[in-house]
Design an enzyme around this catalytic site. Sequence first.
Site, short mmCIF file in Angstrom:
data_model
loop_
_atom_site.label_atom_id
_atom_site.label_comp_id
_atom_site.label_asym_id
_atom_site.label_seq_id
_atom_site.Cartn_x
_atom_site.Cartn_y
_atom_site.Cartn_z
N ASP A 81 58.69 102.81 62.13
CA ASP A 81 57.39 102.46 62.69
C ASP A 81 57.37 102.61 64.20
O ASP A 81 56.30 102.72 64.81
CB ASP A 81 57.03 101.01 62.35
CG ASP A 81 56.81 100.79 60.87
OD1 ASP A 81 56.21 101.67 60.22
OD2 ASP A 81 57.25 99.75 60.35
N ASP A 102 44.20 102.50 61.24
CA ASP A 102 44.11 101.62 62.42
C ASP A 102 42.94 101.91 63.35
O ASP A 102 42.64 101.07 64.21
CB ASP A 102 45.40 101.65 63.27
CG ASP A 102 46.61 101.12 62.54
OD1 ASP A 102 46.45 100.57 61.42
OD2 ASP A 102 47.74 101.25 63.06
#
Length: 396
Positions: free
Chosen positions: A351, A169
Site C-alpha cells: 500500500d 478514493d
Amino acid sequence: MKGLYTALVASAIGGAFAAPSPVEQGPITARAANAACATPVTLSGNPFASRSIYANKEYSKEVIAAAASMTDSALAAKASKVAQVGTFLWIDTRARISVVEENIKDVPCNQIAALVIYDLPGRDCAAKASNGELAAGDVATYKSEYIDPIVAIFKKYPNTAIALVIEPDSLPNLVTNADKQACKDSASGYKTGVAYALKQLNLPNIAMYIDAGHGGWLGWNDNLKPGAKMLASVYKDAGSPKQVRGFATNVAGWNSWDLSPGEFSKATDAQWNKCQNEKLYVKAFSPELKSAGMPSQAIVDTGRNAVTGLRKEWGDWCNVNGAGFGVRPTGSTGDSLTDAFVWVKPGGESDGTSDTGATRYDSYCGKEDAFKPAPEAGTWNQAYFEMLLTNAKPSF
C-alpha cells in the site's frame, strides 16, 4: 509497478490459469468453461451471478513467482491456489494500458474480466503513498491518453464481459477531505474525469461500480447523504450511463463484512457511525444513493479482511499488520443489495513504503499497526503475501 518474470512463468500462466479455480467455478461443464462467448455480451442485472472473475495474468505471474521462492512446500502449494483466484487488474498509469488487451482477449464466456480505472489527475489527494502521474487539473491528458485508449481496446472485445471499479478514493476524498489544498486543487478534475470515464466506458458488455470508500469513511452519520449526493451528481453529469450498476466498498480495505458488534463499536465516537461493518454500510448507503437518483447495488472487497481487531483507528489504511486473505470472490453474498464479494486489491502488493526518507512516504505507513518494512505502493512484498496466506480465512 509490476515485476518482470521469465517466459517459462508467463507460459505457465496461459496454460494453467485460464480456467476458473475450483473455488470459483459453478456447475458449468469443462467445455463451456473454456469457450469464449460466440456473440456480443450485454450485461444487465448482477454481472457476477453466472460468471466467475477471470484470474488476470499479471497477478497470477506475481503469485507464481512468490510461490517459487518459498522453501516451505506446503505454503507454496497454498500460494499456487491464490494464483487461480480472480482478482482485479489495476490500470494505474498510462503505460499500464499495455497489459489490458492481453488480459481481456481470452476470457471464457462464463467468466468476467475485472479491472480498476485509477489514474485521475492529482490522484489520491489525501495520501502521498499512491499519488498519481498526472498533475491536478490535467483532465485533457486523462481523457486522451488514458480513458480513450482503454475504451478503444474494450471496443475490440464486445464478446467479453468486463467489470470495472471506477477511481478508488477519489469522490470520497471530495466529501471528507475538501479542506485539504491538494483536494481543492483536484476537485474539478475528479468530477470531470470520473464523469468522462463513466460516459465513455458505457458499453453494453461493461458493468461499472463507482468507489464509495467504506463504512469507516462515508459510513459516518454526517457523511452518508453528502457521499451519496457526490456520487450521484457525477453519475448524472455523465448522462446517467446505463451500465453503471452501483458502488464499490472496502477497496484495498480491512473492514469486516458482518462482524457484530463491529470492530470499532466500543470507540468513544461509535454513536456517530452506525455502519460498523460493510454489510451495515451497504444497507445504509444503498438507499441514500437510490434516493439521490443513482443505481445502488454494491460489490465489497474481501481480499484482505479475514482478521479484525488489528487497527488502532478506522482510518489506518496502510499495510495493516496481521491481515489475512478473506472470503474468495463470489456472486453469492446472501444480501440482495450486494452483487459480489470481490478481491479488488491484489494481496501482496504494498500500500505504500515504510521508508521515512522516501518522497512518497505517508505517515500512515509508519504507524504502529502497519507492517514494516514495506516497499513503495504497488511493489511486491513477499513477507506480507506470506502473512496474508498464513492468516487466510477460509484457509487455502
